[in-house]
Every structure is written in C-alpha cells, then in structure tokens.
Design a protein around this motif. Structure first.
Motif, short mmCIF file in Angstrom:
data_model
loop_
_atom_site.label_atom_id
_atom_site.label_comp_id
_atom_site.label_asym_id
_atom_site.label_seq_id
_atom_site.Cartn_x
_atom_site.Cartn_y
_atom_site.Cartn_z
N TYR A 80 -32.64 -15.64 -48.11
CA TYR A 80 -31.60 -16.61 -47.78
C TYR A 80 -32.08 -18.02 -48.10
O TYR A 80 -33.24 -18.39 -47.82
N ALA A 81 -31.19 -18.83 -48.70
CA ALA A 81 -31.53 -20.23 -48.96
C ALA A 81 -31.76 -20.98 -47.65
O ALA A 81 -32.58 -21.88 -47.56
N ALA A 82 -31.02 -20.57 -46.63
CA ALA A 82 -31.20 -21.10 -45.28
C ALA A 82 -31.06 -19.93 -44.32
O ALA A 82 -30.40 -18.95 -44.64
N PRO A 83 -31.68 -19.98 -43.17
CA PRO A 83 -31.60 -18.86 -42.24
C PRO A 83 -30.15 -18.53 -41.90
O PRO A 83 -29.31 -19.42 -41.72
N HIS A 84 -29.83 -17.24 -41.85
CA HIS A 84 -28.50 -16.83 -41.43
C HIS A 84 -28.28 -17.31 -40.01
O HIS A 84 -29.20 -17.32 -39.19
N PRO A 85 -27.05 -17.77 -39.69
CA PRO A 85 -26.79 -18.27 -38.32
C PRO A 85 -27.19 -17.31 -37.21
O PRO A 85 -27.50 -17.74 -36.10
N LEU A 86 -27.17 -16.00 -37.50
CA LEU A 86 -27.53 -15.02 -36.47
C LEU A 86 -28.98 -14.55 -36.57
O LEU A 86 -29.41 -13.69 -35.79
N PRO B 26 -24.09 -11.15 -46.63
CA PRO B 26 -23.22 -11.52 -45.50
C PRO B 26 -23.19 -10.49 -44.38
O PRO B 26 -22.41 -10.62 -43.44
N TYR B 27 -24.03 -9.45 -44.47
CA TYR B 27 -24.02 -8.37 -43.49
C TYR B 27 -25.38 -8.30 -42.78
O TYR B 27 -26.16 -7.36 -42.97
N PRO B 28 -25.70 -9.27 -41.95
CA PRO B 28 -27.04 -9.30 -41.32
C PRO B 28 -27.32 -8.10 -40.43
O PRO B 28 -28.47 -7.74 -40.21
N HIS B 29 -26.26 -7.46 -39.91
CA HIS B 29 -26.49 -6.32 -39.03
C HIS B 29 -27.12 -5.15 -39.78
O HIS B 29 -27.94 -4.41 -39.22
N LEU B 30 -26.76 -4.97 -41.04
CA LEU B 30 -27.34 -3.88 -41.83
C LEU B 30 -28.81 -4.12 -42.14
O LEU B 30 -29.55 -3.19 -42.47
N LEU B 31 -29.24 -5.37 -42.08
CA LEU B 31 -30.63 -5.72 -42.41
C LEU B 31 -31.54 -5.68 -41.18
O LEU B 31 -32.75 -5.87 -41.30
N ARG C 135 -30.42 0.13 -25.81
CA ARG C 135 -30.51 -0.18 -27.23
C ARG C 135 -29.75 -1.45 -27.57
O ARG C 135 -28.60 -1.66 -27.15
N VAL C 136 -30.38 -2.32 -28.34
CA VAL C 136 -29.77 -3.54 -28.86
C VAL C 136 -30.09 -3.61 -30.35
O VAL C 136 -30.91 -2.85 -30.87
N LEU C 137 -29.46 -4.54 -31.02
CA LEU C 137 -29.69 -4.74 -32.44
C LEU C 137 -30.45 -6.04 -32.66
O LEU C 137 -29.99 -7.11 -32.26
N HIS C 138 -31.62 -5.94 -33.26
CA HIS C 138 -32.44 -7.11 -33.57
C HIS C 138 -32.16 -7.53 -34.99
O HIS C 138 -32.45 -6.80 -35.94
N LEU C 139 -31.59 -8.70 -35.17
CA LEU C 139 -31.22 -9.22 -36.50
C LEU C 139 -32.44 -9.91 -37.13
O LEU C 139 -32.49 -11.12 -37.26
N ASN C 140 -33.40 -9.08 -37.55
CA ASN C 140 -34.68 -9.62 -38.01
C ASN C 140 -34.84 -9.62 -39.53
O ASN C 140 -35.92 -9.92 -40.03
N ASN C 141 -33.77 -9.27 -40.25
CA ASN C 141 -33.81 -9.30 -41.72
C ASN C 141 -34.96 -8.45 -42.27
O ASN C 141 -35.58 -8.81 -43.27
N GLU C 142 -35.23 -7.32 -41.65
CA GLU C 142 -36.29 -6.43 -42.13
C GLU C 142 -35.91 -5.72 -43.43
O GLU C 142 -36.76 -5.21 -44.14
#
Length: 427
Positions: free
Chosen positions: A6-12, A57-62, A73-80
């Motif tokens: 990402y050019a800039a961190p995703h808002p989430l 545009p789909y940070p949840h999948l990452l 269970r929660v979802l960690h939006l860590n861009n892995e």
C-alpha cells in the motif's frame, strides 16, 4: 505469500474486528472451488499481478483469524497476505479431467484445507499449469470472511483486473461491518436463535439428531438437468417461480422417495438466504462479508411426496419469507446479548454427518461464469470438491448447454441407486 504494498496504510490496517453475527452461524471450514481453463490460459504472472490489484480494497482477505481476551474469534487486519501455490503438471489437462475426478477426487487441485482456522491465510490459491498450457485454478476461502455472494463478487473483480490490465482500478466494496448489525437500544431477541442457528438450545432446528456416516459410505452423485426439463418443471408449478425453487422442490421429492422414509416423519431443507436486501435498513449488495441466514422449509414426508410441485415450492417460499427484517433484527439482538455476556457461539452447521431425513442446499445459479474470464475466455468446467455431508447438494449452471443445471449431491450409498432411477421422473 502474496500481499499488496500500500502507498499508505489502509484505514483499517492493524486493527481487530469482530466477525459479522451472520458469520458465526456458518460452517467453520474453508470452501473450495476449482475452475478449468483450457489453453491458451492466462499466465501465472498475469494472474498474480491481477490478484494484487484486485485484493487491495479487500483488507479482510489479507488478514488472519485471532482470538480476543475472551477466547472468541476475531479478524486481525494485519496484511499478512494471500497464499499462492504454483505447480507444473507433466500431463494434458483434458486427460486429467477425463480420468474421472470431476466430482469426488479434486483435493489435489486446490490448497490443502488447514485443520485449524486461526493463523493460516484466509484466501489461498493454487495454480496448476499443465503441459498443454491449460490451467486448473483452485481457490479456498473461509465463509466467516465472505459468503458466496461476496466471494463471487471478489473473484469477478480479480478476473476483471487481469483482463483489463494495469490501468484498471478495482471498485472498493462496502466493508463497514458495524453498519450491518446494529442491536436495538435494548436488545430483545424474539426468536429462539440458540436452537435454530446454534448449538446448545433446548429445542432444535433439525427434524432429529443427525447421525455420523463414515466417509466411505457417502457417494457423490452428479445429475444434469436440461433446460427443457426445467421448463417442464416450471409449468407444473403453475405459478411464476425461479429455477432454484422448482429444482429444489423436485430434488426434495426424489431424495425423500429414494430414502424410503416413513410418511409421518418430518423432513426439512436448510436454505441459505442473502439478507442484504432484507435487513432494515438494507445493506448494500456490494457488502463484503457474510450476510447469510438460513430458512428451514419443513414438511411431513407424506406432504413432500403428495403435494403438487406448486405446494412444495410454496412451502419453500414461505420459509424464506420468514427471514424478514424482524427475524434479522432479532438475530442481531441475539448476537449483541451473546457479545455482552462474552459468549462464544457454536454453529449448528457441521460436516461429517448424515443429514437424512433432511437436506441442505447451496446454489451457484446466480453466478455467471463469463464473469470469470481472465482474458482468454471463461472457464470450461467447474469442478466441485467431494461433498463431506450426506444430504448436502449444490446447484451449478451447466457449462455445456445454456439454461441447463448440474446438481452435485452427497448421498448414503444405499440410496444412490433409487435416486438415480427416479431423478428424472415427474410422476
């Protein structure tokens, strides 16, 4: 591991978000699909570059599943990132498909389904390139992240990103999960969701407790319903109805007959309902997440077999209609109460079981395979994985004849011969 820079961190980016309340009722395993693309198929490099553009545009999948302080269970939006596996196969794809693996033995065509959901990539891809230049594209995705509608929308965006090239900008989906589930000021569940969508209630949404059937006793069956047959079914309903409704009524009748059930016994169908347009206020159709609840049309065996096609379709419609804004709000309120109590909910949907006398249906009939054209044409075949639940069935639009439908269904081996004998009978 593939991940966009990402050019800039995703808002989430970096945050942890709760699963949608609908997702908690979904089965806790990855859902695979396999698509066949004959030569000349798109190159692996083009597919990977398009995937990077499409998924941005789909940070949840990452992200990755994690556990919160209560063990939920929660979802960690860590861009892995997304796992992509590439394989070269020293054979011609046509020979592999002709070898008989179309309905039961396709596990090698998609990434191995992880035994645990917490930790692994939530979207995984396998690109199997054959000597002839053909490609088998296998994908697994977790339904707690995306229901069928959301997943198919993303796959279509991926195909467009590959087909249109670097100049194409993927539209951003609606991803505000908080807007999809707002409990009332004083949450008041009206329905017994603990017994319907989850385990642990005193009642049960099922006709009877489901037995366990060894996997070697489950047979996967494929039935092709021509467009002419479907048209005849519709005419017998006697009212306007969808392909899904008339086929479900027909298969429900034939499976019930093949099982030889007692006339007094009850049988029901578990039917997925997209709640985006049914909620109040409605949720945008481009919402990326899980927004599915379940309808349960339920009849005595004598009625399934004795009612007209119109009568059985009516029962299916009535059950789906009950998943309305009141029911959805009640479900959201139930989830809000469970969260306030720090409760982990266990879905009733499991696999490795025998659903008889019930059935469960999934449908890809609303999906258009031309949307999965990566630039060299749409897929030539859809290869469903072996279905691990007796009584589970999937409707797929046929790739051979327009307007036709293929049914893939798992049945107990003792019922297969009887079902095949009557599956085209309209008596």
């Amino acid at each position: 591991m593939l991940k966009p820079a990402y050019a800039a961190p995703h808002p989430l980016a970096g945050g942890k978000v709760q699963l949608t309340v609908s997702a908690r009722a979904a089965i806790d395993t990855y859902v695979p699909i396999v698509l066949a693309y004959p030569a000349p198929a798109p190159s692996n490099q083009a597919l990977k570059e398009g995937l990077l553009r499409a998924i941005a545009p789909y940070p949840h999948l990452l992200g990755r599943f994690a556990l919160d302080g209560h063990g939920r269970r929660v979802l960690h939006l860590n861009n892995e990132g997304v796992l992509v596996i590439e394989a070269d196969v020293p054979a011609d794809m046509a020979d592999v498909l002709a070898a008989g693996g179309m309905a039961t033995d396709v596990a090698g065509f998609y990434p191995t389904v992880p035994e645990e959901s917490v930790g692994p990539a939530l979207l995984q891809v396998k690109l199997s390139r054959y000597r002839c230049g053909g490609l088998l594209l296998g994908v697994i995705c977790h339904p707690h992240i995306a229901d069928g509608h959301a997943a198919s929308t993303f796959y279509g965006a991926w195909a467009t990103a590959v087909r249109e090239g670097k100049g194409f900008t993927v539209p951003s989906p609606f991803i505000d999960r908080a807007a999809t589930a707002v409990p009332g000021s004083t949450p008041k569940p009206v329905f017994d969701h603990r017994s319907i969508e989850f385990k642990g209630g005193e009642g049960s949404a099922t006709s009877q407790p489901h037995a366990v059937l060894p996997m070697d006793k489950i047979r996967n069956v494929k039935v092709h319903f021509p467009a002419e047959f479907i048209a005849e079914l519709r005419s017998r309903v006697g009212a306007r109805c969808s392909t899904f409704q008339c086929l479900l009524a027909h298969v429900w009748k034939k499976v019930t007959a093949a099982r030889g059930l007692s006339p007094e016994e009850f049988t029901q169908v578990r039917v997925a309902v997209n709640c985006r347009g049914r909620a109040n206020p409605p949720v945008p159709m481009d919402f990326f997440g899980n927004m599915v609840l379940w309808a349960f049309p339920r009849l005595q065996v004598r009625d399934v077999l004795g009612l007209s096609y119109g009568g059985v379709v009516g029962a299916i419609r009535d059950a789906a209609a009950r998943v309305d804004e009141e029911y959805i709000q009640s479900y959201v309120d139930f989830g809000g109460v469970a969260d306030a109590n720090g409760e982990e909910l266990a879905a009733t949907s499991t696999f490795g079981t025998m659903l008889c006398p019930d059935i469960e249906v999934d449908s890809w009939l609303g999906f258009r395979f031309h949307q999965l054209d990566f630039g060299t044409g749409p897929p030539s075949a859809f290869l469903p994985p072996g279905l691990p639940v007796e009584g589970l069935m999937v409707f797929v639009p046929s790739r051979t004849v327009k307007g036709s439908v293929d049914l893939f269904m798992a049945l107990a081996e003792d019922h297969v011969a009887a079902f095949k004998k009557i599956c085209y009978s309209l008596d």
